[in-house]
Design a protein around this motif. Structure first.
Motif, PDB file in Angstrom:
ATOM      1  N   HIS A  56      -4.351  -7.188  31.212  1.00  0.00           N
ATOM      2  CA  HIS A  56      -2.977  -6.678  31.136  1.00  0.00           C
ATOM      3  C   HIS A  56      -2.313  -6.930  29.783  1.00  0.00           C
ATOM      4  CE1 HIS A  56      -3.824  -7.243  35.464  1.00  0.00           C
ATOM      5  NE2 HIS A  56      -3.197  -6.091  35.563  1.00  0.00           N
ATOM      6  N   GLY A  57      -2.997  -7.637  28.895  1.00  0.00           N
ATOM      7  CA  GLY A  57      -2.374  -7.963  27.615  1.00  0.00           C
ATOM      8  C   GLY A  57      -1.107  -8.757  27.802  1.00  0.00           C
ATOM      9  N   ASP A  58      -1.087  -9.572  28.853  1.00  0.00           N
ATOM     10  CA  ASP A  58       0.150 -10.209  29.308  1.00  0.00           C
ATOM     11  C   ASP A  58      -0.213 -11.459  30.091  1.00  0.00           C
ATOM     12  OD1 ASP A  58       2.622 -10.856  30.342  1.00  0.00           O
ATOM     13  OD2 ASP A  58       2.843  -9.037  31.552  1.00  0.00           O
ATOM     14  N   ASP A  59       0.351 -12.599  29.723  1.00  0.00           N
ATOM     15  CA  ASP A  59       0.040 -13.844  30.427  1.00  0.00           C
ATOM     16  C   ASP A  59       1.108 -14.220  31.459  1.00  0.00           C
ATOM     17  OD1 ASP A  59       2.133 -14.797  28.859  1.00  0.00           O
ATOM     18  OD2 ASP A  59       0.834 -15.905  27.488  1.00  0.00           O
ATOM     19  N   ASN A  60       1.863 -13.217  31.917  1.00  0.00           N
ATOM     20  CA  ASN A  60       2.917 -13.484  32.911  1.00  0.00           C
ATOM     21  C   ASN A  60       2.671 -12.802  34.265  1.00  0.00           C
ATOM     22  OD1 ASN A  60       4.694 -15.127  31.329  1.00  0.00           O
ATOM     23  ND2 ASN A  60       5.230 -13.296  30.167  1.00  0.00           N
ATOM     24  N   MET A 246      -6.233 -14.261  23.699  1.00  0.00           N
ATOM     25  CA  MET A 246      -6.836 -13.425  24.739  1.00  0.00           C
ATOM     26  C   MET A 246      -5.989 -12.183  25.020  1.00  0.00           C
ATOM     27  SD  MET A 246      -9.406 -13.301  26.969  1.00  0.00           S
ATOM     28  CE  MET A 246      -9.998 -14.926  27.469  1.00  0.00           C
ATOM     29  N   VAL A 247      -4.675 -12.307  25.013  1.00  0.00           N
ATOM     30  CA  VAL A 247      -3.813 -11.167  25.343  1.00  0.00           C
ATOM     31  C   VAL A 247      -3.823 -10.089  24.264  1.00  0.00           C
ATOM     32  CG1 VAL A 247      -2.266 -12.447  26.874  1.00  0.00           C
ATOM     33  CG2 VAL A 247      -1.792 -12.382  24.419  1.00  0.00           C
ATOM     34  N   ASP A 248      -4.366 -10.380  23.084  1.00  0.00           N
ATOM     35  CA  ASP A 248      -4.407  -9.390  22.005  1.00  0.00           C
ATOM     36  C   ASP A 248      -5.523  -8.362  22.199  1.00  0.00           C
ATOM     37  OD1 ASP A 248      -2.444 -11.012  20.946  1.00  0.00           O
ATOM     38  OD2 ASP A 248      -3.769 -11.967  19.478  1.00  0.00           O
ATOM     39  N   ILE A 249      -6.494  -8.689  23.048  1.00  0.00           N
ATOM     40  CA  ILE A 249      -7.642  -7.797  23.217  1.00  0.00           C
ATOM     41  C   ILE A 249      -7.230  -6.452  23.817  1.00  0.00           C
ATOM     42  CG2 ILE A 249      -9.889  -7.551  24.327  1.00  0.00           C
ATOM     43  CD1 ILE A 249      -9.799  -9.621  22.078  1.00  0.00           C
ATOM     44  N   TYR A 250      -6.282  -6.476  24.713  1.00  0.00           N
ATOM     45  CA  TYR A 250      -5.818  -5.259  25.409  1.00  0.00           C
ATOM     46  C   TYR A 250      -5.420  -4.168  24.413  1.00  0.00           C
ATOM     47  CZ  TYR A 250      -2.926  -2.561  28.774  1.00  0.00           C
ATOM     48  OH  TYR A 250      -2.373  -1.571  29.566  1.00  0.00           O
ATOM     49  N   ASN A 251      -4.452  -4.464  23.589  1.00  0.00           N
ATOM     50  CA  ASN A 251      -3.957  -3.470  22.630  1.00  0.00           C
ATOM     51  C   ASN A 251      -5.017  -3.132  21.585  1.00  0.00           C
ATOM     52  OD1 ASN A 251      -1.771  -1.861  21.392  1.00  0.00           O
ATOM     53  ND2 ASN A 251      -1.934  -3.356  19.735  1.00  0.00           N
ATOM     54  N   SER A 263       3.482   0.634  27.479  1.00  0.00           N
ATOM     55  CA  SER A 263       4.792   0.068  27.169  1.00  0.00           C
ATOM     56  C   SER A 263       4.794  -1.454  27.149  1.00  0.00           C
ATOM     57  CB  SER A 263       5.808   0.569  28.194  1.00  0.00           C
ATOM     58  OG  SER A 263       5.403   0.182  29.510  1.00  0.00           O
ATOM     59  N   CYS A 264       3.628  -2.067  27.136  1.00  0.00           N
ATOM     60  CA  CYS A 264       3.567  -3.526  27.153  1.00  0.00           C
ATOM     61  C   CYS A 264       4.188  -4.112  25.888  1.00  0.00           C
ATOM     62  CB  CYS A 264       2.120  -3.996  27.283  1.00  0.00           C
ATOM     63  SG  CYS A 264       1.400  -3.580  28.873  1.00  0.00           S
ATOM     64  N   ASP A 265       4.729  -5.309  26.027  1.00  0.00           N
ATOM     65  CA  ASP A 265       5.417  -5.942  24.902  1.00  0.00           C
ATOM     66  C   ASP A 265       4.457  -6.400  23.810  1.00  0.00           C
ATOM     67  OD1 ASP A 265       7.858  -5.576  26.123  1.00  0.00           O
ATOM     68  OD2 ASP A 265       7.839  -7.540  27.109  1.00  0.00           O
ATOM     69  N   ASN A 266       3.280  -6.880  24.195  1.00  0.00           N
ATOM     70  CA  ASN A 266       2.360  -7.446  23.214  1.00  0.00           C
ATOM     71  C   ASN A 266       1.661  -6.338  22.427  1.00  0.00           C
ATOM     72  OD1 ASN A 266       0.652  -9.084  21.735  1.00  0.00           O
ATOM     73  ND2 ASN A 266      -0.834  -9.306  23.385  1.00  0.00           N
ATOM     74  N   LYS A 267       1.974  -6.247  21.146  1.00  0.00           N
ATOM     75  CA  LYS A 267       1.391  -5.207  20.292  1.00  0.00           C
ATOM     76  C   LYS A 267       0.497  -5.806  19.203  1.00  0.00           C
ATOM     77  CE  LYS A 267       3.474  -1.838  22.413  1.00  0.00           C
ATOM     78  NZ  LYS A 267       2.704  -0.909  23.275  1.00  0.00           N
TER      79      LYS A 267
END
Length: 396
Positions: A56-60, A246-251, A263-267
């Motif tokens: 999810h590119g998101d740890d929440n 780890m969350v950077d892999i998504y984008n 629309s995820c916050d982590n870019k």
């Protein structure tokens, strides 16, 4: 022409274990042809949390849960990665073996199930069917045999626990080799992005027994500093030394595959030095520390190029993780302030242990200018870590 995508989930692999290069001949071969993230930090010390963060590119997405391994639900803020790829024309599948005792379906996809197989032979046969088709594919491959509690035939062949432990990694490496072989034989390696990552390491009770847990404990760097690399056709291999989470892999994968971002916050894009710090944790924000007989303490961490600051049950510890990868010396125990507020390093205990005072080894390393460096980094990292923790507490 769309590039195919394969994820290799390297179960329970940290850098210390990966340094036994003779165990990983197939992984080494593709690793040496890849973009290697030397300062990659996993966001969690257990597989399910790391999996969700990556997808999810998101740890929440899981922070509202109150138990690590029971009745887990997910609050998505953006689509799961493989759902996004499916929407853009990819044939997608999650494939793993041996069968996982935990159900990861809710984390994996909004609509699809993760496929578990009894043996690698069955899984590879299913994989071959997908790879042989003309349409682009995105596969997630997960061999659990390198986890302490899972076994396949390769691992079972070990004569004792140490041999079985090593053979679990041999099994994982064999899966990597079989994957590369299949791509070569189908002439698709040159059009396939391969993303490989270690989800977490194992501590092996170097800090405490924790009731037997080897991971899932506080995020020491032995658990969260894991190998990660991307093989991308057309890109030269290189060592990338900036911080990557780890969350950077998504984008990053969506960008490399030319799939529109969500629309995820982590870019953050992992191939460029945008990130200065990475965050990690071991329990959900709403999970209590040492609750109902659990030995697990709640720990959060922030990591930059040299320093690793942990907050465990409101107490801070800081480690020089490049010189102390096992996190044995809490350098905050040495850092003091003079009456005038000037930071200094208290080496009196060291002085007392040696006739003539502290050895030049330590006095040269912990020189007078080091105290201010430690104090500045502690102050800066503490502010960022506390802010990150506060933001997590709002997820209920």
């Amino acid at each position: 022409m769309k590039k195919n995508i394969i994820f290799l989930h390297l179960e329970s692999l940290n850098h210390t274990i990966f340094n036994n290069r003779q165990w990983f001949p197939f992984t080494n071969k593709i690793y040496n042809q890849s973009l290697r993230f030397n300062n990659f930090i996993s966001t969690a010390t257990s597989s399910l949390m790391a999996l969700s963060d990556l997808l999810h590119g998101d740890d929440n997405t899981l922070e509202h849960n109150t138990h690590l391994e029971e009745n887990i639900s997910i609050h998505r803020h953006c689509p799961a990665l493989f759902d996004t790829l499916k929407q853009h024309g990819y044939t997608t599948a999650g494939m793993g073996y041996p069968k996982n005792w935990a159900n990861v379906d809710a984390i994996w996809s909004e609509t699809d199930t993760f496929n578990w197989y009894d043996t690698s032979k069955i899984m590879l046969a299913e994989m071959q069917q997908v790879v042989s088709r003309p349409e682009p594919f995105a596969l997630y491959l997960w061999n659990l045999s390198s986890h302490l509690c899972y076994y396949d035939d390769i691992k079972k062949g070990g004569a004792n626990s140490l041999e079985r432990w090593q053979r679990g990694y041999q099994s994982m490496d064999f899966m990597v080799g079989q994957t590369i072989k299949m791509l070569l034989e189908s002439q698709k390696l040159d059009n396939t992005i391969i993303v490989a990552f270690g989800d977490h390491g194992d501590d092996f009770w170097g800090h405490d027994f924790y009731g037997g847990y080897a991971h899932g404990i506080e995020p020491y760097t032995s658990l969260v500093h894991t190998p990660a690399f991307i093989f991308c056709p057309g890109m030269k291999s290189a060592d990338l030394n900036h911080m990557v989470s780890m969350v950077d892999i998504y984008n990053t994968v969506l960008t490399l595959a030319n799939v529109p971002s969500t629309s995820c916050d982590n870019k953050f894009f992992a191939l460029t030095p945008q990130r200065k710090v990475c965050f990690s944790r071991n329990l959900f924000a709403q999970q209590k520390s040492q609750h109902q007989g659990s030995p697990l303490k709640k720990g959060y961490a922030i990591t930059n190029e040299y320093f690793h600051l942990m907050k465990v049950d409101s107490k801070f510890k800081m480690f020089l993780w490049k010189t102390d990868p096992a996190n044995q010396l809490d350098i905050l125990t040495l850092l003091k302030d003079s009456k005038s507020g000037i930071p200094y390093l208290d080496l009196k205990k060291v002085d007392r242990q040696r006739m003539g005072g502290a050895h030049p080894h330590i006095t040269h390393f912990f020189s007078a200018d080091m105290a201010q460096v430690l104090a500045d980094n502690f102050h800066h990292l503490q502010q960022q870590l506390d802010s990150w923790i506060d933001s997590k507490k709002s997820h209920k």
